[in-house]
Scaffold this active site. Structure first.
Site, mmCIF file in Angstrom:
data_model
loop_
_atom_site.group_PDB
_atom_site.id
_atom_site.type_symbol
_atom_site.label_atom_id
_atom_site.label_comp_id
_atom_site.label_asym_id
_atom_site.label_seq_id
_atom_site.Cartn_x
_atom_site.Cartn_y
_atom_site.Cartn_z
ATOM 1 N N SER A 90 0.776 -1.280 -0.062
ATOM 2 C CA SER A 90 -0.160 -0.205 -0.131
ATOM 3 C C SER A 90 0.862 1.350 0.008
ATOM 4 C CB SER A 90 -0.827 0.165 1.026
ATOM 5 O OG SER A 90 -1.834 1.044 1.264
ATOM 6 N N ASP A 99 -2.386 6.074 -3.540
ATOM 7 C CA ASP A 99 -1.332 5.370 -2.804
ATOM 8 C C ASP A 99 -0.696 4.319 -3.632
ATOM 9 O OD1 ASP A 99 -3.586 3.880 -2.478
ATOM 10 O OD2 ASP A 99 -2.828 3.239 -0.413
ATOM 11 N N ASP A 123 -1.177 1.201 -3.998
ATOM 12 C CA ASP A 123 -1.958 -0.047 -4.602
ATOM 13 C C ASP A 123 -3.424 0.420 -4.763
ATOM 14 O OD1 ASP A 123 -3.050 0.215 -1.907
ATOM 15 O OD2 ASP A 123 -3.378 -1.624 -1.728
ATOM 16 N N ASP A 128 -5.765 2.131 -3.402
ATOM 17 C CA ASP A 128 -7.129 1.901 -2.586
ATOM 18 C C ASP A 128 -7.688 3.141 -1.917
ATOM 19 O OD1 ASP A 128 -5.370 1.673 -0.539
ATOM 20 O OD2 ASP A 128 -6.063 -0.312 0.339
#
Length: 445
Positions: free
Chosen positions: A102, A241, A243, A245
């Site tokens: 992340s 960010d 990833d 999400d």
């Protein structure tokens, strides 16, 4: 041995805490637990990753573990976490695996596992996977034709972008947006999705080399985005960010619009459209009091969950609600996804601008963020300190001083021997004074 799973999967320093061997064994354990009740002749898993260098190694290990357990792997390549969750459901897979840390720096990595339908695992399933990982099941591995096979999904990005367009309530024609992709998983699909919706897109930090993910960019480093929005005269800036999400925003003047303000804007829009189930928004205990005040003025209820998007998801499912999220930019729209989706959030925010004709700053003005002071206090026993008579009494005194113009939150850290002391007030000096006093009380126990 401590619990392997954290608040969002298994995470650590790649090739040190999180090794290829651990990834392989975790994949085998997850396959056994999550395919145990499958009636399918061949079990299937969807596997994706963000572009950090160690993801190549860990994806190879996860794929080896899954196929050795007899699970066919659909390799969707570099994609956001919510895309992997969506494709897990679309392909009717028994599980999905996303390899990402992340917003963490490049040396870290993580393994997020989704159950069928792309849903995050609950605590009991995670415990079962850990038990399978550490135990000796005595099960033999498949051989011959029963070994899992690997198939690349070459149109995975297009499938995800097509899905995102179903969530749009208005075209984005005429809007210019600067998108900070964090040199991460959104570097291709983020700009692709915004352009497909009609926006003029200026992409920055969209050249991942495996080493530069989250490096001075993305949702944890907004300065470059703020500068770019002003320089290009853009209507909005969006920051994801690693990833993707998460989504944070920057208005046309370069001011930050955090997750609380984004939720406020979307909640009002959905309420007007009759899409906000029970006129309710799900937030966490860390959301600013200003969000609660804004929602109260708009006639919207706020349900409060523990910190972590998994707990937001639990509340959303339990109440059948249609919007929830965190101050950090995790925003969940259950009608369109099973997890926080940064690109989806950005699209919905832009659509609200297009539909209303309002600027980002005008929309965000619905909420006034109250001054918030957060102090982390190191303690010997966080649970005992937080519940001690002196601390409880000090909190009660502070709450009496604040009345309805502020709030106090003491929260033991989930991972460290810390107690987090948070005070919000209409006056920063008052918040700071009360927080300092409470922190001293906590430290003295």
């Amino acid at each position: 041995m401590g619990r392997l799973f954290g608040t969002d999967g298994v995470r650590g320093l790649a090739n040190s805490d999180l090794t290829a061997d651990l990834a392989l064994r975790l994949a085998v354990a997850a396959a056994r637990v999550l395919t145990a009740d499958s009636k399918k002749e061949r079990s299937v898993a969807v596997v994706g990753r963000d572009p950090r260098a160690s993801g190549e190694m860990l994806q190879a290990a996860v794929t080896a573990g899954l196929t050795s357990a007899g699970v066919d792997v659909l390799d969707v390549g570099v994609l956001p976490t919510p895309a992997v969750a969506y494709l897990t459901g679309k392909f009717d897979a028994c599980l999905g695996v996303m390899i990402s840390a992340s917003h963490n720096p490049m040396p870290d990595n993580g393994i997020k596992i989704f159950a069928a339908g792309g849903h995050k695992l609950d605590d009991t399933v995670e415990a079962a996977i850990e038990a399978a990982l550490h135990g000796d099941t005595g099960e033999s591995l498949p051989v011959g034709a029963a070994i899992g096979r690997v198939r690349p999904v070459t149109d995975a990005a297009e499938l995800y972008v097509t899905h995102l367009r179903t969530a749009l309530s208005a075209p984005l024609d005429g809007l210019t947006v600067v998108v900070d992709c964090a040199n991460g998983a959104a570097s291709v699909v983020g700009p692709l999705a915004y352009r497909a919706a009609g926006a003029n897109v200026i992409a920055i930090h969209a050249d991942p080399d495996g080493l530069n993910i989250n490096d001075g960019c993305g949702s944890t480093h907004l300065a470059n985005l703020q500068k770019a929005v002003v320089e290009h005269g853009a209507h909005l800036g969006l920051a994801h960010d690693g990833d993707a999400d998460r989504c944070l925003a920057v208005d046309e003047n370069g001011a930050v619009i955090d997750g609380d303000a984004i939720m406020a804007v979307l909640a009002v829009a959905m309420n007007e459209a009759g899409e906000l189930v029970d006129n309710t928004l799900v937030a966490t205990v860390m959301s600013n009091l200003g969000l609660h005040i804004a929602m109260r003025s708009a006639g919207i209820e706020v349900v409060t969950a523990s910190v972590g998007d998994r707990y937001v998801l639990e509340e959303l499912r339990a109440g059948g609600y249609s919007l929830g999220g965190e101050q950090s930019g995790h925003v969940v729209l259950p009608d369109f996804g099973t997890t926080g989706d940064g690109v989806l959030t950005g699209l919905r925010l832009l659509a609200r601008m297009a539909q209303s004709g309002s600027s980002a700053s005008e929309l965000a003005a619905i909420m006034t963020t109250l001054p918030q002071v957060l102090i982390n206090v190191k303690v010997g026993d966080k649970a005992a300190v937080a519940s001690s008579d002196s601390v409880v009494s000090a909190v009660a005194d502070a709450e009496r001083i604040l009345g309805e113009d502020g709030r106090v939150l003491l929260r033991p850290s989930g991972t460290e021997q810390l107690v987090r002391v948070m005070v919000e007030a209409t006056d920063l000096a008052v918040a700071q004074k009360l927080a300092d006093s409470l922190a001293e009380t906590v430290a003295s126990v």
